[in-house]
Design a protein around this motif. Structure first.
Motif, PDB file in Angstrom:
ATOM      1  N   VAL A  50       0.841  -1.197   0.000  1.00 43.50           N
ATOM      2  CA  VAL A  50       0.000   0.000   0.000  1.00 43.50           C
ATOM      3  C   VAL A  50       0.882   1.256   0.000  1.00 43.50           C
ATOM      4  CG1 VAL A  50      -1.706   1.308   1.335  1.00 43.50           C
ATOM      5  CG2 VAL A  50      -1.959  -1.165   1.074  1.00 43.50           C
ATOM      6  N   VAL A  51       1.929   1.269   0.829  1.00 41.77           N
ATOM      7  CA  VAL A  51       2.848   2.411   0.871  1.00 41.77           C
ATOM      8  C   VAL A  51       3.478   2.631  -0.510  1.00 41.77           C
ATOM      9  CG1 VAL A  51       5.073   3.202   1.802  1.00 41.77           C
ATOM     10  CG2 VAL A  51       3.342   2.250   3.340  1.00 41.77           C
ATOM     11  N   PHE A  52       3.914   1.544  -1.140  1.00 44.37           N
ATOM     12  CA  PHE A  52       4.521   1.633  -2.468  1.00 44.37           C
ATOM     13  C   PHE A  52       3.562   2.297  -3.453  1.00 44.37           C
ATOM     14  CE2 PHE A  52       5.299   0.127  -6.743  1.00 44.37           C
ATOM     15  CZ  PHE A  52       6.673   0.256  -6.884  1.00 44.37           C
ATOM     16  N   TRP A  53       2.316   1.815  -3.494  1.00 43.51           N
ATOM     17  CA  TRP A  53       1.355   2.342  -4.459  1.00 43.51           C
ATOM     18  C   TRP A  53       0.977   3.785  -4.160  1.00 43.51           C
ATOM     19  CZ3 TRP A  53       0.439   0.847  -9.162  1.00 43.51           C
ATOM     20  CH2 TRP A  53       0.830  -0.440  -9.517  1.00 43.51           C
ATOM     21  N   LYS A  54       0.907   4.161  -2.892  1.00 42.65           N
ATOM     22  CA  LYS A  54       0.635   5.561  -2.547  1.00 42.65           C
ATOM     23  C   LYS A  54       1.744   6.465  -3.081  1.00 42.65           C
ATOM     24  CE  LYS A  54      -0.659   6.664   1.604  1.00 42.65           C
ATOM     25  NZ  LYS A  54      -0.789   6.708   3.072  1.00 42.65           N
ATOM     26  N   GLU A  55       3.006   6.048  -2.881  1.00 39.03           N
ATOM     27  CA  GLU A  55       4.135   6.843  -3.367  1.00 39.03           C
ATOM     28  C   GLU A  55       4.183   6.876  -4.896  1.00 39.03           C
ATOM     29  OE1 GLU A  55       6.524   8.867  -1.856  1.00 39.03           O
ATOM     30  OE2 GLU A  55       5.040   8.655  -0.265  1.00 39.03           O
ATOM     31  N   LEU A  56       3.893   5.752  -5.530  1.00 36.51           N
ATOM     32  CA  LEU A  56       3.903   5.704  -6.994  1.00 36.51           C
ATOM     33  C   LEU A  56       2.808   6.595  -7.573  1.00 36.51           C
ATOM     34  CD1 LEU A  56       5.250   4.455  -9.474  1.00 36.51           C
ATOM     35  CD2 LEU A  56       3.578   2.592  -9.325  1.00 36.51           C
ATOM     36  N   ILE A  57       1.627   6.575  -6.963  1.00 43.38           N
ATOM     37  CA  ILE A  57       0.528   7.446  -7.431  1.00 43.38           C
ATOM     38  C   ILE A  57       0.908   8.910  -7.224  1.00 43.38           C
ATOM     39  CG2 ILE A  57      -1.850   8.150  -6.906  1.00 43.38           C
ATOM     40  CD1 ILE A  57      -2.412   5.100  -6.409  1.00 43.38           C
ATOM     41  N   HIS A  58       1.527   9.209  -6.073  1.00 39.53           N
ATOM     42  CA  HIS A  58       1.999  10.575  -5.818  1.00 39.53           C
ATOM     43  C   HIS A  58       2.989  11.003  -6.897  1.00 39.53           C
ATOM     44  CE1 HIS A  58       3.774  14.037  -3.840  1.00 39.53           C
ATOM     45  NE2 HIS A  58       4.937  13.423  -3.775  1.00 39.53           N
ATOM     46  N   LEU A  59       3.927  10.143  -7.258  1.00 38.39           N
ATOM     47  CA  LEU A  59       4.910  10.448  -8.292  1.00 38.39           C
ATOM     48  C   LEU A  59       4.231  10.680  -9.641  1.00 38.39           C
ATOM     49  CD1 LEU A  59       7.875  10.666  -9.254  1.00 38.39           C
ATOM     50  CD2 LEU A  59       7.822   8.191  -9.584  1.00 38.39           C
ATOM     51  N   ALA A  60       3.297   9.804  -9.993  1.00 38.90           N
ATOM     52  CA  ALA A  60       2.626   9.907 -11.291  1.00 38.90           C
ATOM     53  C   ALA A  60       1.752  11.169 -11.370  1.00 38.90           C
ATOM     54  CB  ALA A  60       1.781   8.667 -11.548  1.00 38.90           C
ATOM     55  N   LYS A  61       1.073  11.504 -10.278  1.00 36.72           N
ATOM     56  CA  LYS A  61       0.187  12.678 -10.286  1.00 36.72           C
ATOM     57  C   LYS A  61       0.958  13.991 -10.287  1.00 36.72           C
ATOM     58  CE  LYS A  61      -3.071  12.952  -7.333  1.00 36.72           C
ATOM     59  NZ  LYS A  61      -3.933  12.853  -6.159  1.00 36.72           N
ATOM     60  N   ASP A  62       2.067  14.038  -9.565  1.00 38.07           N
ATOM     61  CA  ASP A  62       2.746  15.311  -9.345  1.00 38.07           C
ATOM     62  C   ASP A  62       4.067  15.462 -10.090  1.00 38.07           C
ATOM     63  OD1 ASP A  62       0.679  15.964  -7.630  1.00 38.07           O
ATOM     64  OD2 ASP A  62       1.745  15.270  -5.840  1.00 38.07           O
ATOM     65  N   PHE A  63       4.387  14.557 -11.016  1.00 37.98           N
ATOM     66  CA  PHE A  63       5.718  14.614 -11.625  1.00 37.98           C
ATOM     67  C   PHE A  63       5.960  15.915 -12.380  1.00 37.98           C
ATOM     68  CE2 PHE A  63       3.501  12.970 -15.305  1.00 37.98           C
ATOM     69  CZ  PHE A  63       4.196  13.493 -16.372  1.00 37.98           C
ATOM     70  N   ASN A  64       4.934  16.572 -12.882  1.00 41.84           N
ATOM     71  CA  ASN A  64       5.116  17.854 -13.576  1.00 41.84           C
ATOM     72  C   ASN A  64       5.559  18.963 -12.631  1.00 41.84           C
ATOM     73  OD1 ASN A  64       4.551  17.096 -16.204  1.00 41.84           O
ATOM     74  ND2 ASN A  64       2.348  17.446 -15.975  1.00 41.84           N
ATOM     75  N   HIS A  65       5.257  18.813 -11.352  1.00 44.06           N
ATOM     76  CA  HIS A  65       5.563  19.847 -10.366  1.00 44.06           C
ATOM     77  C   HIS A  65       6.804  19.513  -9.533  1.00 44.06           C
ATOM     78  CE1 HIS A  65       1.624  21.292 -11.462  1.00 44.06           C
ATOM     79  NE2 HIS A  65       1.078  20.159 -11.052  1.00 44.06           N
ATOM     80  N   LEU A  66       7.453  18.406  -9.828  1.00 40.90           N
ATOM     81  CA  LEU A  66       8.610  17.972  -9.037  1.00 40.90           C
ATOM     82  C   LEU A  66       9.901  18.250  -9.779  1.00 40.90           C
ATOM     83  CD1 LEU A  66       7.206  14.496  -7.893  1.00 40.90           C
ATOM     84  CD2 LEU A  66       7.355  16.575  -6.504  1.00 40.90           C
ATOM     85  N   ASP A  67      10.922  18.672  -9.032  1.00 37.07           N
ATOM     86  CA  ASP A  67      12.231  18.816  -9.654  1.00 37.07           C
ATOM     87  C   ASP A  67      12.925  17.449  -9.679  1.00 37.07           C
ATOM     88  OD1 ASP A  67      12.880  18.467  -7.007  1.00 37.07           O
ATOM     89  OD2 ASP A  67      14.092  20.283  -6.825  1.00 37.07           O
ATOM     90  N   GLU A  68      14.074  17.388 -10.350  1.00 38.30           N
ATOM     91  CA  GLU A  68      14.768  16.112 -10.523  1.00 38.30           C
ATOM     92  C   GLU A  68      15.143  15.464  -9.197  1.00 38.30           C
ATOM     93  OE1 GLU A  68      18.684  14.192 -12.694  1.00 38.30           O
ATOM     94  OE2 GLU A  68      18.233  16.310 -13.001  1.00 38.30           O
ATOM     95  N   ALA A  69      15.610  16.274  -8.242  1.00 38.60           N
ATOM     96  CA  ALA A  69      16.002  15.725  -6.943  1.00 38.60           C
ATOM     97  C   ALA A  69      14.797  15.125  -6.220  1.00 38.60           C
ATOM     98  CB  ALA A  69      16.652  16.811  -6.082  1.00 38.60           C
ATOM     99  N   SER A  70      13.641  15.779  -6.319  1.00 44.94           N
ATOM    100  CA  SER A  70      12.431  15.250  -5.668  1.00 44.94           C
ATOM    101  C   SER A  70      11.991  13.937  -6.310  1.00 44.94           C
ATOM    102  CB  SER A  70      11.293  16.272  -5.749  1.00 44.94           C
ATOM    103  OG  SER A  70      11.626  17.443  -5.045  1.00 44.94           O
ATOM    104  N   VAL A  71      12.058  13.880  -7.654  1.00 46.42           N
ATOM    105  CA  VAL A  71      11.715  12.633  -8.347  1.00 46.42           C
ATOM    106  C   VAL A  71      12.670  11.526  -7.916  1.00 46.42           C
ATOM    107  CG1 VAL A  71      11.626  11.494 -10.613  1.00 46.42           C
ATOM    108  CG2 VAL A  71      10.620  13.767 -10.321  1.00 46.42           C
ATOM    109  N   MET A  72      13.963  11.862  -7.861  1.00 46.51           N
ATOM    110  CA  MET A  72      14.950  10.864  -7.462  1.00 46.51           C
ATOM    111  C   MET A  72      14.697  10.370  -6.036  1.00 46.51           C
ATOM    112  SD  MET A  72      19.113  11.055  -7.540  1.00 46.51           S
ATOM    113  CE  MET A  72      19.069  12.033  -9.003  1.00 46.51           C
TER     114      MET A  72
END
Length: 187
Positions: A50-72
């Protein structure tokens, strides 16, 4: 004489032998007390899914607003969750197989390769290596996020990581020595 009269009577066991037999049997059966612990670890693994999927959904939803370090950092967090899940699988399967009961997967096509030669020493070394991998991910995340951490925190994380490495080397060395002694004794 009848057939019953010709039988040899069973040897009489002294009372202490039956008592020690009961104690030994109770100790042997007590290994099953670990089974609920392994079932609990399966529940913990479900939580990590569940934790994995929450983080993956967060990454997929917000990737346009994240800088490279945050994505990493998020991706490293995902890798960390996967490595912890792998550690849980090794503990669940290896521990159950070693300390509770055989799983009997000999003919199963998906049987993990390491399960065929698992013993407490092999399991300890594999767990130590997994912990080093998890610690490496945490340390990398800390270095990427270094501007938000104190030098003291980074220093202690590095020292703890090195302690994990030293422990794993020590475990591997003890396992190597044990294997050499066993090989010498078998010849």
């Amino acid at each position: 004489m009848t057939e019953i009269d010709q039988r040899v009577p069973a040897p009489v066991q002294p009372p202490f032998r039956s008592f020690t037999g009961v104690i030994g049997s109770a100790i042997f059966v007590s290994r099953w007390l670990q089974a609920p612990l392994y079932l609990g670890l399966i529940v913990a693994q479900a939580v990590y899914v569940v934790v994995f999927w929450k983080e993956l959904i967060h990454l997929a939803k917000d990737f346009n607003h994240l800088d490279e370090a945050s994505v990493m950092l998020i991706v490293l967090g995902l890798v960390d969750v996967v490595m912890i899940a792998n550690l849980l699988i090794m503990v669940i399967i290896g521990g159950y197989e070693t300390f509770v009961s055989r799983i009997r997967m000999d003919t199963h096509p998906d049987k993990p390769e390491w399960l065929s030669h698992v013993n407490p020493n092999v399991l300890k070394v594999k767990l130590a290596m997994s912990i080093i991998g998890i610690s490496s991910i945490h340390l990398l995340k800390s270095f990427i996020n270094a501007e938000n951490l104190s030098p003291e925190t980074l220093k202690w994380q590095t020292i703890i990581h090195m302690a994990f490495i030293a422990s794993a080397i020590g475990l591997a060395y003890v396992d190597w020595i044990s294997a050499r002694v066993a090989a010498i004794n078998n010849h």
